[in-house]
Design a protein around this motif. Structure first.
Motif, PDB file in Angstrom:
ATOM      1  N   GLU A  31       0.616  -1.621  -0.312  1.00  0.00           N
ATOM      2  CA  GLU A  31      -0.078  -0.064  -0.150  1.00  0.00           C
ATOM      3  C   GLU A  31       1.106   1.357  -0.360  1.00  0.00           C
ATOM      4  O   GLU A  31       2.091   1.180   0.316  1.00  0.00           O
ATOM      5  CB  GLU A  31      -0.718  -0.378   1.584  1.00  0.00           C
ATOM      6  CG  GLU A  31      -0.323   0.114   2.560  1.00  0.00           C
ATOM      7  CD  GLU A  31       0.038  -1.049   3.241  1.00  0.00           C
ATOM      8  OE1 GLU A  31       0.260  -2.369   2.538  1.00  0.00           O
ATOM      9  OE2 GLU A  31       1.043  -1.036   4.485  1.00  0.00           O
ATOM     10  N   TRP A  32       0.715   2.272  -0.347  1.00  0.00           N
ATOM     11  CA  TRP A  32       1.492   3.463  -0.281  1.00  0.00           C
ATOM     12  C   TRP A  32       1.155   4.242   1.248  1.00  0.00           C
ATOM     13  O   TRP A  32      -0.222   4.499   1.452  1.00  0.00           O
ATOM     14  CB  TRP A  32       0.289   4.699  -1.192  1.00  0.00           C
ATOM     15  CG  TRP A  32       0.860   3.891  -2.608  1.00  0.00           C
ATOM     16  CD1 TRP A  32       0.221   3.012  -3.712  1.00  0.00           C
ATOM     17  CD2 TRP A  32       2.092   4.103  -3.958  1.00  0.00           C
ATOM     18  NE1 TRP A  32      -0.162   3.245  -4.273  1.00  0.00           N
ATOM     19  CE2 TRP A  32       1.409   3.153  -4.726  1.00  0.00           C
ATOM     20  CE3 TRP A  32       3.144   5.105  -3.397  1.00  0.00           C
ATOM     21  CZ2 TRP A  32       2.147   3.764  -6.316  1.00  0.00           C
ATOM     22  CZ3 TRP A  32       3.742   5.045  -4.801  1.00  0.00           C
ATOM     23  CH2 TRP A  32       3.872   4.098  -6.020  1.00  0.00           C
ATOM     24  N   VAL A  33       2.141   4.944   1.368  1.00  0.00           N
ATOM     25  CA  VAL A  33       2.335   5.464   2.707  1.00  0.00           C
ATOM     26  C   VAL A  33       1.516   6.886   2.749  1.00  0.00           C
ATOM     27  O   VAL A  33       0.769   7.227   3.416  1.00  0.00           O
ATOM     28  CB  VAL A  33       3.963   6.186   2.544  1.00  0.00           C
ATOM     29  CG1 VAL A  33       3.585   7.577   1.767  1.00  0.00           C
ATOM     30  CG2 VAL A  33       3.681   6.651   4.599  1.00  0.00           C
ATOM     31  N   GLU A  34       0.523   7.417   1.396  1.00  0.00           N
ATOM     32  CA  GLU A  34      -0.124   8.490   1.193  1.00  0.00           C
ATOM     33  C   GLU A  34      -1.621   7.871   1.652  1.00  0.00           C
ATOM     34  O   GLU A  34      -2.411   8.808   2.195  1.00  0.00           O
ATOM     35  CB  GLU A  34      -0.226   9.147  -0.143  1.00  0.00           C
ATOM     36  CG  GLU A  34       1.068   9.722   0.094  1.00  0.00           C
ATOM     37  CD  GLU A  34       2.594   8.967  -0.802  1.00  0.00           C
ATOM     38  OE1 GLU A  34       3.198   9.591  -1.050  1.00  0.00           O
ATOM     39  OE2 GLU A  34       1.551   7.542  -1.403  1.00  0.00           O
ATOM     40  N   ASP A  35      -1.557   6.526   1.170  1.00  0.00           N
ATOM     41  CA  ASP A  35      -2.981   6.084   1.979  1.00  0.00           C
ATOM     42  C   ASP A  35      -3.441   5.684   3.258  1.00  0.00           C
ATOM     43  O   ASP A  35      -4.149   6.197   4.101  1.00  0.00           O
ATOM     44  CB  ASP A  35      -3.394   4.723   1.308  1.00  0.00           C
ATOM     45  CG  ASP A  35      -3.545   4.819   0.247  1.00  0.00           C
ATOM     46  OD1 ASP A  35      -4.297   5.486  -0.624  1.00  0.00           O
ATOM     47  OD2 ASP A  35      -3.026   3.648  -0.943  1.00  0.00           O
ATOM     48  N   GLY A  62      -0.283  -8.672   6.144  1.00  0.00           N
ATOM     49  CA  GLY A  62      -0.622  -8.427   4.092  1.00  0.00           C
ATOM     50  C   GLY A  62      -1.586  -6.892   3.887  1.00  0.00           C
ATOM     51  O   GLY A  62      -1.431  -6.356   5.046  1.00  0.00           O
ATOM     52  N   ASP A  63      -1.993  -6.796   3.531  1.00  0.00           N
ATOM     53  CA  ASP A  63      -2.467  -5.964   2.864  1.00  0.00           C
ATOM     54  C   ASP A  63      -3.212  -5.711   1.345  1.00  0.00           C
ATOM     55  O   ASP A  63      -2.819  -6.635   0.660  1.00  0.00           O
ATOM     56  CB  ASP A  63      -1.944  -3.971   2.919  1.00  0.00           C
ATOM     57  CG  ASP A  63      -1.418  -4.150   1.580  1.00  0.00           C
ATOM     58  OD1 ASP A  63      -1.436  -4.237   0.436  1.00  0.00           O
ATOM     59  OD2 ASP A  63       0.287  -5.162   1.540  1.00  0.00           O
ATOM     60  N   GLY A  64      -4.577  -5.057   1.767  1.00  0.00           N
ATOM     61  CA  GLY A  64      -5.447  -5.311   0.603  1.00  0.00           C
ATOM     62  C   GLY A  64      -5.718  -4.098  -0.426  1.00  0.00           C
ATOM     63  O   GLY A  64      -5.547  -2.906   0.540  1.00  0.00           O
ATOM     64  N   SER A  65      -7.522  -3.743  -0.615  1.00  0.00           N
ATOM     65  CA  SER A  65      -7.237  -2.611  -1.392  1.00  0.00           C
ATOM     66  C   SER A  65      -7.938  -1.199  -0.575  1.00  0.00           C
ATOM     67  O   SER A  65      -8.035  -0.315  -0.538  1.00  0.00           O
ATOM     68  CB  SER A  65      -8.579  -2.193  -2.217  1.00  0.00           C
ATOM     69  OG  SER A  65      -9.752  -3.489  -1.970  1.00  0.00           O
ATOM     70  N   TYR A  66      -8.859  -2.969   0.935  1.00  0.00           N
ATOM     71  CA  TYR A  66      -9.429  -1.277   2.065  1.00  0.00           C
ATOM     72  C   TYR A  66      -9.044  -2.105   3.199  1.00  0.00           C
ATOM     73  O   TYR A  66      -9.539  -2.300   4.068  1.00  0.00           O
ATOM     74  CB  TYR A  66     -10.932  -1.497   1.570  1.00  0.00           C
ATOM     75  CG  TYR A  66     -11.719  -2.766   1.883  1.00  0.00           C
ATOM     76  CD1 TYR A  66     -11.711  -3.325   2.954  1.00  0.00           C
ATOM     77  CD2 TYR A  66     -11.509  -3.574   0.418  1.00  0.00           C
ATOM     78  CE1 TYR A  66     -12.091  -4.586   2.942  1.00  0.00           C
ATOM     79  CE2 TYR A  66     -12.873  -4.836   0.667  1.00  0.00           C
ATOM     80  CZ  TYR A  66     -12.751  -5.200   1.879  1.00  0.00           C
ATOM     81  OH  TYR A  66     -13.494  -6.397   2.078  1.00  0.00           O
ATOM     82  N   SER A  67      -7.916  -2.912   3.420  1.00  0.00           N
ATOM     83  CA  SER A  67      -7.407  -3.205   4.945  1.00  0.00           C
ATOM     84  C   SER A  67      -5.748  -3.854   5.263  1.00  0.00           C
ATOM     85  O   SER A  67      -5.341  -3.719   4.000  1.00  0.00           O
ATOM     86  CB  SER A  67      -8.509  -4.402   5.045  1.00  0.00           C
ATOM     87  OG  SER A  67      -7.780  -5.363   4.107  1.00  0.00           O
ATOM     88  N   ASN A  80      -2.524 -17.176  19.233  1.00  0.00           N
ATOM     89  CA  ASN A  80      -2.297 -15.426  17.761  1.00  0.00           C
ATOM     90  C   ASN A  80      -3.541 -15.747  17.101  1.00  0.00           C
ATOM     91  O   ASN A  80      -4.103 -17.053  17.271  1.00  0.00           O
ATOM     92  CB  ASN A  80      -1.359 -15.973  16.965  1.00  0.00           C
ATOM     93  CG  ASN A  80      -0.110 -16.528  17.733  1.00  0.00           C
ATOM     94  OD1 ASN A  80       0.606 -15.376  18.531  1.00  0.00           O
ATOM     95  ND2 ASN A  80       0.917 -17.511  17.348  1.00  0.00           N
ATOM     96  N   VAL A  81      -3.365 -14.691  16.347  1.00  0.00           N
ATOM     97  CA  VAL A  81      -5.054 -14.376  15.747  1.00  0.00           C
ATOM     98  C   VAL A  81      -4.460 -12.891  14.972  1.00  0.00           C
ATOM     99  O   VAL A  81      -3.083 -13.116  15.348  1.00  0.00           O
ATOM    100  CB  VAL A  81      -5.891 -13.532  16.203  1.00  0.00           C
ATOM    101  CG1 VAL A  81      -6.780 -14.230  17.426  1.00  0.00           C
ATOM    102  CG2 VAL A  81      -5.597 -11.580  16.995  1.00  0.00           C
ATOM    103  N   ALA A  82      -5.251 -13.004  14.028  1.00  0.00           N
ATOM    104  CA  ALA A  82      -5.291 -11.984  12.510  1.00  0.00           C
ATOM    105  C   ALA A  82      -6.130 -11.498  12.679  1.00  0.00           C
ATOM    106  O   ALA A  82      -6.911 -11.281  13.226  1.00  0.00           O
ATOM    107  CB  ALA A  82      -5.673 -13.095  11.519  1.00  0.00           C
ATOM    108  N   LEU A  83      -5.743  -9.661  12.397  1.00  0.00           N
ATOM    109  CA  LEU A  83      -6.808  -9.114  13.121  1.00  0.00           C
ATOM    110  C   LEU A  83      -6.688  -8.088  11.670  1.00  0.00           C
ATOM    111  O   LEU A  83      -5.274  -7.418  10.970  1.00  0.00           O
ATOM    112  CB  LEU A  83      -6.116  -7.365  13.604  1.00  0.00           C
ATOM    113  CG  LEU A  83      -5.095  -7.924  15.386  1.00  0.00           C
ATOM    114  CD1 LEU A  83      -4.913  -6.651  16.423  1.00  0.00           C
ATOM    115  CD2 LEU A  83      -6.863  -8.355  16.193  1.00  0.00           C
ATOM    116  N   LYS A  84      -7.593  -7.711  10.764  1.00  0.00           N
ATOM    117  CA  LYS A  84      -7.327  -6.976   9.669  1.00  0.00           C
ATOM    118  C   LYS A  84      -8.814  -5.981   9.823  1.00  0.00           C
ATOM    119  O   LYS A  84      -9.459  -5.855  10.741  1.00  0.00           O
ATOM    120  CB  LYS A  84      -8.831  -7.984   8.902  1.00  0.00           C
ATOM    121  CG  LYS A  84      -9.122  -7.290   7.764  1.00  0.00           C
ATOM    122  CD  LYS A  84      -9.635  -8.130   6.833  1.00  0.00           C
ATOM    123  CE  LYS A  84      -9.550  -7.977   5.245  1.00  0.00           C
ATOM    124  NZ  LYS A  84     -10.403  -9.091   4.530  1.00  0.00           N
TER     125      LYS A  84
END
Length: 130
Positions: A31-35, A62-67, A80-84
């Protein structure tokens, strides 16, 4: 005549191979830092704590278009868990939470929950709490 060095023990060879994979240069897009702005991605630092001290961030997954998705330690349940973490601009309008909730209900009823990603809960984090 020079002697050859002794062979590297298998356990050390595997560790070296693991380190090579672990520290590979990242070539996938990110993802872009500006986001990282109001309405965009929430800035997360390693060691950040969420949900009133329950989750401690370990690393980014990881990252996606909105998270973005983060590996975290659930300090209350020793797991351990994943936080989205959704961008705030779409977090209220996404259907993903409804889909994950429905899947959790169906697989629990069918007795196949261990084969699916489980929605453990949801929380709202206010940016000024960071």
């Amino acid at each position: 005549m020079s002697a050859s060095p002794p062979p590297t023990p298998p356990s050390i060879s595997r560790a070296l191979e693991d380190d090579e994979r672990r520290f590979k240069t990242i070539t996938s897009p990110s993802e872009w830092v500006e986001d990282y702005r109001p309405g965009g991605y929430h800035p997360v630092l390693l060691g950040d704590i969420f949900n009133d001290g329950q989750y401690k961030v370990i690393r980014k997954l990881g990252d996606g278009s909105y998270s973005t998705v983060w590996l975290a330690r659930d300090l209350r349940n020793s797991s351990n868990v994943a936080l989205k973490i959704l961008v705030s601009a779409v977090s209220g309008s996404t259907t993903e939470l409804r889909i994950l909730s429905h899947i959790s209900e169906v697989v629990t009823t069918a007795g196949t929950a261990r084969h699916f990603t489980q929605l453990l809960g949801e929380l709202e984090h206010l940016a000024n709490d960071h």
